[in-house]
Each structure stands twice: as C-alpha cells, then as structure tokens.
Write a protein that holds these residues in place. Structure first.
Motif, mmCIF file in Angstrom:
data_model
loop_
_atom_site.group_PDB
_atom_site.id
_atom_site.type_symbol
_atom_site.label_atom_id
_atom_site.label_comp_id
_atom_site.label_asym_id
_atom_site.label_seq_id
_atom_site.Cartn_x
_atom_site.Cartn_y
_atom_site.Cartn_z
ATOM 1 N N ASN A 1 42.901 11.772 65.666
ATOM 2 C CA ASN A 1 43.814 10.644 65.473
ATOM 3 C C ASN A 1 43.948 9.734 66.681
ATOM 4 N N ASP A 2 43.403 10.131 67.815
ATOM 5 C CA ASP A 2 43.463 9.276 69.000
ATOM 6 C C ASP A 2 42.218 8.417 69.150
ATOM 7 N N GLY A 3 41.387 8.391 68.107
ATOM 8 C CA GLY A 3 40.172 7.599 68.169
ATOM 9 C C GLY A 3 39.030 8.377 68.797
ATOM 10 N N PHE A 4 37.887 7.721 68.891
ATOM 11 C CA PHE A 4 36.692 8.394 69.385
ATOM 12 C C PHE A 4 36.638 8.413 70.904
ATOM 13 N N GLU A 5 36.383 9.590 71.433
ATOM 14 C CA GLU A 5 36.052 9.783 72.842
ATOM 15 C C GLU A 5 35.014 10.896 72.840
ATOM 16 N N ALA A 6 33.902 10.658 73.495
ATOM 17 C CA ALA A 6 32.727 11.503 73.314
ATOM 18 C C ALA A 6 32.975 12.981 73.606
ATOM 19 N N GLU A 7 33.606 13.291 74.727
ATOM 20 C CA GLU A 7 33.811 14.702 75.053
ATOM 21 C C GLU A 7 34.780 15.358 74.081
ATOM 22 N N THR A 8 35.832 14.632 73.696
ATOM 23 C CA THR A 8 36.776 15.174 72.710
ATOM 24 C C THR A 8 36.079 15.410 71.375
ATOM 25 N N PHE A 9 35.188 14.496 71.006
ATOM 26 C CA PHE A 9 34.408 14.661 69.779
ATOM 27 C C PHE A 9 33.597 15.952 69.823
ATOM 28 N N CYS A 10 32.872 16.157 70.901
ATOM 29 C CA CYS A 10 32.026 17.353 71.013
ATOM 30 C C CYS A 10 32.871 18.630 71.052
ATOM 31 N N LYS A 11 33.975 18.580 71.763
ATOM 32 C CA LYS A 11 34.869 19.737 71.828
ATOM 33 C C LYS A 11 35.422 20.070 70.448
ATOM 34 N N THR A 12 35.768 19.021 69.677
ATOM 35 C CA THR A 12 36.309 19.219 68.330
ATOM 36 C C THR A 12 35.257 19.826 67.398
ATOM 37 N N VAL A 13 34.033 19.346 67.500
ATOM 38 C CA VAL A 13 32.948 19.909 66.685
ATOM 39 C C VAL A 13 32.809 21.403 66.961
ATOM 40 N N GLN A 14 32.828 21.769 68.227
ATOM 41 C CA GLN A 14 32.686 23.183 68.603
ATOM 42 C C GLN A 14 33.877 24.011 68.137
ATOM 43 N N GLN A 15 35.090 23.495 68.367
ATOM 44 C CA GLN A 15 36.304 24.268 68.062
ATOM 45 C C GLN A 15 36.474 24.514 66.573
ATOM 46 N N TYR A 16 36.217 23.489 65.753
ATOM 47 C CA TYR A 16 36.484 23.611 64.318
ATOM 48 C C TYR A 16 35.208 23.819 63.495
ATOM 49 N N LYS A 17 34.082 23.974 64.168
ATOM 50 C CA LYS A 17 32.794 24.181 63.486
ATOM 51 C C LYS A 17 32.559 23.102 62.421
ATOM 52 N N ILE A 18 32.659 21.876 62.873
ATOM 53 C CA ILE A 18 32.492 20.720 61.996
ATOM 54 C C ILE A 18 31.064 20.690 61.439
ATOM 55 N N THR A 19 30.942 20.439 60.131
ATOM 56 C CA THR A 19 29.617 20.317 59.510
ATOM 57 C C THR A 19 29.262 18.881 59.156
ATOM 58 N N THR A 20 30.264 18.089 58.790
ATOM 59 C CA THR A 20 30.000 16.748 58.268
ATOM 60 C C THR A 20 30.807 15.721 59.035
ATOM 61 N N VAL A 21 30.116 14.710 59.573
ATOM 62 C CA VAL A 21 30.802 13.646 60.296
ATOM 63 C C VAL A 21 30.371 12.308 59.714
ATOM 64 N N MET A 22 31.301 11.377 59.671
ATOM 65 C CA MET A 22 31.040 10.020 59.188
ATOM 66 C C MET A 22 31.176 9.081 60.378
ATOM 67 N N LEU A 23 30.067 8.452 60.741
ATOM 68 C CA LEU A 23 30.017 7.668 61.964
ATOM 69 C C LEU A 23 29.546 6.252 61.690
ATOM 70 N N VAL A 24 29.825 5.380 62.652
ATOM 71 C CA VAL A 24 29.291 4.015 62.640
ATOM 72 C C VAL A 24 28.352 3.890 63.837
ATOM 73 N N PRO A 25 27.412 2.938 63.807
ATOM 74 C CA PRO A 25 26.409 2.823 64.875
ATOM 75 C C PRO A 25 26.953 2.782 66.306
ATOM 76 N N PRO A 26 28.089 2.109 66.598
ATOM 77 C CA PRO A 26 28.572 2.122 67.986
ATOM 78 C C PRO A 26 28.870 3.533 68.499
ATOM 79 N N ILE A 27 29.359 4.418 67.633
ATOM 80 C CA ILE A 27 29.598 5.799 68.051
ATOM 81 C C ILE A 27 28.270 6.519 68.255
ATOM 82 N N MET A 28 27.317 6.244 67.353
ATOM 83 C CA MET A 28 25.979 6.827 67.518
ATOM 84 C C MET A 28 25.381 6.403 68.866
ATOM 85 N N LEU A 29 25.622 5.170 69.252
ATOM 86 C CA LEU A 29 25.100 4.666 70.517
ATOM 87 C C LEU A 29 25.645 5.479 71.691
ATOM 88 N N THR A 30 26.934 5.750 71.673
ATOM 89 C CA THR A 30 27.543 6.556 72.738
ATOM 90 C C THR A 30 26.960 7.965 72.754
#
Length: 583
Positions: A279-308
């Motif tokens: 809910n605080d928006g995209f931040e790369a390290e928080t994104f990666c930490k969240t994927v690891q913590q919650y074992k995320i399988t599916t993400v919906m992204l836009v190209p600017p996030i892909m760029l980061t």
C-alpha cells in the motif's frame, strides 16, 4: 456489404447478469474463511467472510444513517438512495475492499479519483459525476476542502459531505477529530440482503472511472455490474492455464484505476486467491522482500516497474523463486526490457511466464490477452480477443480493411462500457450507430488472430498506466502569464515505452527567444510552474520548448503532426551532439 467481424479464438462464456456483490459473495461459492486481502507491511489479514460481513453492515449505515444535502433542494437533507453516487479519494489501503463493496451492497454508484489529484482536477469530476459525498483518506481531507471552496460550497455543507475512512476493519481505530468517520457507520445492524441488480438491472452503472479525452475534460466512463462480473471469468479463461491453488497475488497498481480496480479488488475474490497489498507504492527492495516473505506467485506490473527491476540489486539479495507469472499491461513493453527482467528472475530460480494484454477503462481492463502457451512466440502482440468480445478493423472512411492491413479497432461485447456519463458528444463520436466502440487504436491482425498495436489515432498521451489529455494541459498552461500559446504532444521513451508530455510554448515576450539563456530560463520556469497545477503523471517530463509560434491549421487546430516532426528533428540533433561529445 456485411462488416468483417472477428471473434475470440476460444469459446464464449456465460454473460453474468447480477450485482457484482451478489456474484462475488453469493453465487460464487468460496469458503468464508479464505484469506482475501493482506497488508504487506504488517501482515494484517482480512478474510472473505469479514469483507462481506463488514460491507453489509457498512451498507446499512450508509443507507440509514447518512444525511446529505438533497439533490433537488440542498437545504433539505435526505438519506442516500439506490443509484446515488459517492466519490472515493484514497490511495491503496486495507480499507478499500470493505468500503468498495459496502457501497456496492448499498446499491450506490462510485466514482474514483486519483489520490494525487489537485483541487482543480477534483472539482470537475465532483460536479460532472453528481456525487453526493466523498469518502476520503485522512491526509487528503484538505484537498477536498480546497475543492469545495473552489466550487463555492460552504464550509458547513462541505463538512456534511466529507466522510473520512481509515482502518475500517478496526473497532477502535484512531479518528480524525471534527470529521464524519465512515467506520462509525459499521455497527451491529446489517442489510439482510444486498441491493439486487439481476437480469436487465445488471446494465445499471456501478463505477464511474474518469478517462482523459482529447477535448481536455476527463470523461466519466460508465461501467456496469455486467461489465465487471463478466470480465472476471473472461480473464480467467486465459489465466487458468497457469493458475494453481497455491497462488498468492501481489497488489501494486492503484485501485482507483480500472486496471487495479478489476484485477486487485475483484479478481482475487473471484478466483479465491489472496492478494498481498503493497500500500505504500513500489519500492524495489520492499517488493523483493515481500515476494520472499509471502511467497508471491503472480504479480501485475507496468513497464516502469519492470525497468527498475531490470537493474536493481535487490533481486539478487532475496528469494524470488516463487514467482511464476508476471502480467504486464497499461503501456507497451519492449522485448529487450522484458528479457532482461525474465533472465534475472530465472537466475534466481524463478520460472516465469510473461502474460501481456491490452485494454482500457472503456473495455473494463483487458480486451485482448496473449495465451500463456504463446507468450514467447507472440511477444509484442497484445493478444487475441477475450471471450464474447468482437472486433472490427476499419480505415479512416470506416470501411473494413483487408486481411493483414492495419486499421482502427472497433469493439463490441458485454465487457464494453455503455458510454460516457452526461456526454452525448463523446458518445456520438466514440460509438457507431450500431453500438461499436471506436478505440482510437490502430492495430493489425495476424493469421493466428493475434493483434499488434501500430499507432494511436487519438491524441491521448499514455504515461505509465495513466492517460494525459494534451488539451487539458494546454488549457492550464495558457493561464501562465508568460505563455501566449501552447501545443502539447507526447514524445516516446523507446526503452520504457512511456510517452512523456512535452509542451511547445510561444512566449508573450518574443524577445525571450533572442537569448539562449533567457529562453532556457523561461522553459524551466514553465516546466516547474505546472508541477503545482496537476497530478504527478501529467507533469511535463518531456520538457518545454519555446517557439516563435505554434503551427495551426486554417481553422485554428493545432497541427500536432508538425510538432511531432519537430520533436524528431530535435531528437536527431541531440543524438548527433551526444555522439560528437563521446568522440
């Protein structure tokens, strides 16, 4: 001659003719104990049953306990009634699902405003949507008050119309003093049954998202119960090929935008998959930490996030192996960028399928999707048609083009909007007499039924997931005391696929153009000035260029094609200059 009509390559699905609430919570049979939404920051979780229960209790409070200035006589306070419109102004929070579905259960319409909107921008949407009250996140209360002052609403009336929401799932949530608190409406009383919209009533409007138009004024897109309910199963017709019972979805997109609204607030409930909300928006390290913590399988992204993600070191520091699907939309994605992200994830143990699609607010998000088994073979395509969606490709004379030739895409189907609110002019220009929606996008179709975007007929600038109307920016820029005339276009960032708004400006004082220093200073002043006038995505990231005059036709229409040609010349000069500097 009969029109050439293309259909989906997969079978049609049943059209859903019920309220969104009825469909998600009463017709679809998922356990009430299923985790529905999770706050990534603190792990706070609400179940499917809790969403339904609090939504029905909120619905009772909205209909029975809220008194607002009357529609016909503002001096006479009346209760909210079925079909009344409320505005929601809030970033993503865990309060969204219960607030959203509480309003839907109460039979209300909702219009969603960008949480970065200015008072000026809010004022048009408020007036055009005929909203009766606004539900607002605490830090945004002041911008709503400013909006009401701008349109001449008294402080007393504004106080009556503002309802603040935060942590609505908590009985003892801290409150903002002196304001109506939405959580106070969630008491012991509850609606025994949600408002029903069965059969033809499913054609009634439930959401009004505002989409920028070439006239400069954003247009209210009327989305019906049928539109939203049907698009969910139409989307799953493709996604089920890669879905599993262990899927965990990650929510990053703003839910006031149709992409986030449909895919974050509705699809997880439909598919019975938990959505973890950042809910605080995209931040790369928080994104990666969240994927690891919650074992995320599916993400919906836009190209600017892909760029980061293509370069950020955090990907190499966390376990990303749980990711199986990435859905990308809202803007073009280059093959180079996609492959770079996929290669990095593969190196971290993730076997990812990239799902691409295309749609708009008017199509209730996706209208085309790439089948997972074709994700590599058909990269660059926006996909084939969703079930029940029909398409035509027409030339400038609105005649069907030959097979393989590019043409403007027209669409028809149960997921297409019924039109623009209070805007007969836009409806007449955007819909054919027999009901085809003219997308303004020029596409070609290959022999397998896959579509590829060639050009954009409309003048809208697409920046990230947002649409920016040149005419809207031009109208605002003309208020600057140093600006005599202006023309706005989008310039393409080839790597990210974004269009960056650029303003070509004629200064009031022509002597400014005689000095490079004065010209540069003027351009920077105008670029900085507009920052405080518009939402962040409308800023002039493509720059400001001062000209002697703006090219126009004999009827006074801005010749944007001439400005685009000028931009190409400037880009070539810049490239030559950069090359020379390296030598």
């Amino acid at each position: 001659m009969a029109p050439v009509v293309y259909k989906a390559s997969i079978p049609d699905i049943p059209v859903i003719r019920h309220s969104i609430f009825t469909y998600l919570f009463n017709i679809i049979d998922h356990p009430a104990s299923s985790p529905a939404f999770v706050d990534a920051k603190d792990g706070q979780m609400i179940t499917r049953g809790e969403v339904k229960d609090r939504a029905l209790r909120l619905a009772w409070g909205l209909r029975q306990r809220v008194l607002l200035p009357g529609v016909t006589d503002p001096k006479l306070s009346t209760n909210l009634e079925r079909g009344d419109t409320l505005m929601i102004l809030s970033p993503n929070t865990l309060s969204w699902p219960m607030t959203l579905f509480g309003c839907v259960a109460a039979g209300l319409r909702l219009t969603f405003a960008s949480s970065s909107a200015t008072a000026r921008e809010l004022s048009w949407q408020w007036s055009d949507s005929l909203a009766r009250a606004v539900i607002v996140h605490p830090p945004l209360v002041q911008v709503v008050k400013d909006m009401f002052k701008l349109i001449g609403v008294s402080d007393a009336e504004a106080a009556q119309r503002i309802w603040v929401v935060d942590q609505i799932w908590k009985e003892d949530a801290p409150k903002l003093l002196g304001c109506n608190w939405l959580g106070d409406l969630v008491g012991n009383e509850t609606l025994e049954q949600e408002e029903l919209f069965d059969g033809d009533l499913a054609e009634e409007t439930v959401y009004i998202c505002y989409s920028s138009g070439t006239t400069g004024r954003p247009k209210g897109v009327e989305t019906t119960h049928k539109n939203v309910a049907t698009v969910l199963s139409a989307t799953q017709a493709y996604w089920k090929q890669v879905e599993t019972d262990k899927d965990v979805l990650l929510g990053l997109m703003p839910v006031y935008h149709m992409f986030g609204l449909a895919m974050h607030m509705h699809y997880p409930l439909f598919a019975n998959r938990p959505l973890v909300m950042m809910n605080d928006g995209f931040e790369a390290e928080t994104f990666c930490k969240t994927v690891q913590q919650y074992k995320i399988t599916t993400v919906m992204l836009v190209p600017p996030i892909m760029l980061t993600l293509s370069t950020h070191p955090a990907i190499d520091q966390y376990d990303m192996s749980s990711i199986t699907n990435i859905a990308s939309g809202a803007a073009p994605l280059s093959a180079a960028l996609a492959n770079k992200v996929l290669d990095r994830l593969k190196a971290r143990g993730a076997n990812v399928v990239l799902l691409q699609g295309c749609g708009s607010t008017e199509t209730t998000c996706p209208a085309q999707m790439v089948a997972p088994f074709d994700s590599v073979k058909k990269f660059g395509s926006v996909g084939t048609l969703l079930p029940n969606v029909q398409a035509r490709l027409v030339d400038d004379d609105e005649r069907d083009v030959a097979e393989g030739v590019a043409g403007e895409m027209w669409l028809k189907g149960p997921t297409i909007t019924k039109g623009y609110l209070n805007n007969p002019t836009a409806n007449a220009s955007s819909f054919s007499p027999d009901g085809w929606f003219k997308t303004g996008d020029v596409l070609r179709r290959d022999q397998d039924g896959y579509y590829y975007i060639v050009d954009r007929k409309k003048e809208l600038i697409k920046y990230k997931a947002y649409q920016v109307a040149p005419a809207e920016l031009e109208a605002i820029l003309l208020e600057h005391p140093e600006v005599a005339d202006v023309g706005v276009i989008g310039i393409m960032d080839a790597y990210t696929g974004d269009e960056l708004p650029r303003a070509y400006v004629e200064p009031v004082d022509p002597l400014i153009l005689q000095s490079s220093t004065a010209k540069h200073s003027f351009e920077k002043r105008v670029q900085q000035w507009i920052v405080g006038q518009v939402a962040h995505y409308k800023r002039l990231r493509g720059g400001v260029v001062a000209l002697e005059s703006i090219p126009k036709s004999g009827t006074g229409k801005i010749l944007r094609k001439d400005l685009r040609e000028l931009a190409k010349v400037e880009a070539k000069k810049a490239a030559k200059g950069a090359s020379a500097a390296r030598l």
